[in-house]
Design a protein around this motif. Structure first.
Motif, short mmCIF file in Angstrom:
data_model
loop_
_atom_site.label_atom_id
_atom_site.label_comp_id
_atom_site.label_asym_id
_atom_site.label_seq_id
_atom_site.Cartn_x
_atom_site.Cartn_y
_atom_site.Cartn_z
N ASP A 13 1.06 -0.55 0.31
CA ASP A 13 0.15 -0.09 -0.30
C ASP A 13 0.82 1.14 0.05
OD1 ASP A 13 -2.42 -1.73 0.18
OD2 ASP A 13 -2.27 -1.91 1.87
N MET A 14 1.85 0.73 0.81
CA MET A 14 3.04 2.07 0.59
C MET A 14 3.43 2.41 -0.94
SD MET A 14 4.42 1.88 3.99
CE MET A 14 5.25 3.06 4.10
N ARG A 15 3.29 1.66 -1.79
CA ARG A 15 3.95 2.08 -3.42
C ARG A 15 5.52 1.33 -3.22
NH1 ARG A 15 0.64 3.60 -6.24
NH2 ARG A 15 2.39 4.64 -8.63
N GLN A 16 5.66 0.58 -2.83
CA GLN A 16 6.67 -0.13 -2.10
C GLN A 16 6.89 -1.85 -2.68
OE1 GLN A 16 7.68 0.34 1.58
NE2 GLN A 16 8.75 2.48 1.32
N PRO A 17 7.97 -2.22 -3.89
CA PRO A 17 7.84 -4.07 -3.60
C PRO A 17 7.59 -4.63 -2.28
CG PRO A 17 9.63 -3.03 -4.84
CD PRO A 17 8.97 -1.82 -3.48
N LYS A 18 7.42 -5.83 -2.49
CA LYS A 18 6.67 -6.80 -1.22
C LYS A 18 7.78 -8.01 -1.45
CE LYS A 18 2.10 -7.67 -1.06
NZ LYS A 18 1.02 -7.69 -0.77
N GLY A 19 7.61 -8.24 0.05
CA GLY A 19 7.38 -10.25 -0.93
C GLY A 19 9.42 -10.71 -0.49
N LEU A 28 18.36 -6.84 -9.75
CA LEU A 28 18.39 -6.45 -10.57
C LEU A 28 18.33 -5.27 -11.45
CD1 LEU A 28 17.56 -7.59 -14.13
CD2 LEU A 28 14.81 -7.63 -13.33
N CYS A 29 17.03 -4.40 -10.74
CA CYS A 29 18.07 -2.17 -10.92
C CYS A 29 19.72 -2.18 -11.00
CB CYS A 29 16.78 -1.86 -10.20
SG CYS A 29 15.23 -2.34 -10.32
N ARG A 30 20.08 -2.94 -9.76
CA ARG A 30 21.15 -2.61 -9.96
C ARG A 30 22.35 -3.19 -10.52
NH1 ARG A 30 21.04 -4.15 -4.93
NH2 ARG A 30 20.58 -2.48 -3.50
N SER A 31 22.04 -4.24 -11.00
CA SER A 31 23.35 -5.18 -12.14
C SER A 31 23.16 -4.36 -13.51
CB SER A 31 22.42 -5.65 -12.44
OG SER A 31 21.14 -6.62 -12.61
N ILE A 32 22.06 -3.68 -13.49
CA ILE A 32 21.44 -2.34 -14.79
C ILE A 32 22.41 -1.68 -15.15
CG2 ILE A 32 19.88 -1.67 -16.18
CD1 ILE A 32 17.70 -4.30 -15.43
N VAL A 33 21.88 -0.80 -13.70
CA VAL A 33 23.11 0.52 -13.57
C VAL A 33 24.53 0.56 -14.06
CG1 VAL A 33 20.64 1.84 -13.03
CG2 VAL A 33 22.71 1.14 -11.44
N VAL A 67 6.58 -6.67 -13.56
CA VAL A 67 5.84 -6.17 -13.41
C VAL A 67 4.98 -4.87 -13.95
CG1 VAL A 67 8.18 -4.46 -13.91
CG2 VAL A 67 6.87 -3.88 -11.76
N ALA A 68 3.41 -4.24 -13.96
CA ALA A 68 3.31 -3.58 -14.30
C ALA A 68 3.81 -1.70 -15.21
CB ALA A 68 1.49 -3.34 -14.19
N GLU A 69 3.90 -1.76 -15.89
CA GLU A 69 3.35 -0.97 -16.87
C GLU A 69 3.92 0.74 -15.60
OE1 GLU A 69 5.50 2.00 -19.53
OE2 GLU A 69 5.38 0.21 -19.62
N GLU A 70 2.68 0.63 -14.42
CA GLU A 70 2.00 2.04 -13.34
C GLU A 70 2.96 2.13 -12.99
OE1 GLU A 70 -1.03 1.08 -10.64
OE2 GLU A 70 -0.87 -0.87 -11.51
N TRP A 71 4.03 0.92 -12.60
CA TRP A 71 5.69 1.06 -12.28
C TRP A 71 6.61 1.74 -12.60
CZ3 TRP A 71 3.95 1.02 -7.53
CH2 TRP A 71 2.71 0.68 -6.91
N ARG A 72 6.55 2.34 -13.49
CA ARG A 72 8.04 2.12 -14.28
C ARG A 72 8.77 3.47 -13.64
NH1 ARG A 72 9.05 3.30 -20.52
NH2 ARG A 72 10.78 4.59 -20.47
N LYS A 73 7.99 4.51 -13.34
CA LYS A 73 8.38 5.66 -12.50
C LYS A 73 9.01 5.07 -11.24
CE LYS A 73 7.35 10.35 -10.64
NZ LYS A 73 6.61 11.53 -10.35
N TRP A 74 8.12 5.00 -10.96
CA TRP A 74 9.02 3.88 -9.06
C TRP A 74 10.87 3.37 -9.51
CZ3 TRP A 74 11.06 0.00 -6.88
CH2 TRP A 74 11.34 0.27 -5.10
N ILE A 75 10.21 2.34 -10.36
CA ILE A 75 11.65 1.80 -10.51
C ILE A 75 12.53 2.57 -11.13
CG2 ILE A 75 12.52 -0.39 -12.54
CD1 ILE A 75 10.02 -1.25 -11.71
N MET A 76 12.20 3.78 -12.46
CA MET A 76 13.58 4.60 -12.79
C MET A 76 13.48 5.11 -11.91
SD MET A 76 13.64 3.07 -15.50
CE MET A 76 14.61 4.07 -16.66
N SER A 78 14.41 4.15 -8.50
CA SER A 78 14.95 3.04 -8.01
C SER A 78 16.45 3.32 -8.93
CB SER A 78 14.52 1.66 -7.49
OG SER A 78 15.40 1.21 -7.25
N MET A 79 15.96 3.32 -10.68
CA MET A 79 17.70 2.76 -10.56
C MET A 79 18.44 4.00 -10.80
SD MET A 79 17.15 0.34 -13.68
CE MET A 79 16.28 1.13 -14.55
#
Length: 88
Positions: A13-19, A28-33, A67-76, A78-79
């Motif tokens: 609910d806080m718009r953070q990845p869980k689990g 994965l994000c860290r390895s990409i950047v 991951v859905a398109e709606e999370w693109r901004k959050w992931i970018m 994060s990267m």
């Protein structure tokens, strides 16, 4: 990841990845950047990375996660944070 297998990612609910797969997404994000094929070594600021390279990063994320398109901004964002941490 085995070919054709994608990381299932859920957000809380806080718009953070869980689990269990939240750390896999972060890694994965860290390895990409840190990959010079996506983030050229001569670039020192996230904003100086060409948009084409950022699109390639997003495409890689989409190929390896569900991951859905709606999370693109959050992931970018994060990267970008991981990139800044890597450059320092």
């Amino acid at each position: 990841m085995p070919p054709g297998k994608r990381i299932p990612v859920e957000f809380n609910d806080m718009r953070q990845p869980k689990g269990d797969h939240a750390s896999k997404l972060a890694n994965l994000c860290r390895s990409i950047v840190r990959n010079p094929n996506y983030a050229p070594l001569q670039v020192e600021k996230w904003n100086d990375i060409p948009n084409q390279a950022k699109e390639m990063m997003w495409k890689y994320i989409k190929e390896h996660t569900d991951v859905a398109e709606e999370w693109r901004k959050w992931i970018m964002q994060s990267m970008a944070k991981k990139f800044r941490g890597h450059i320092k």
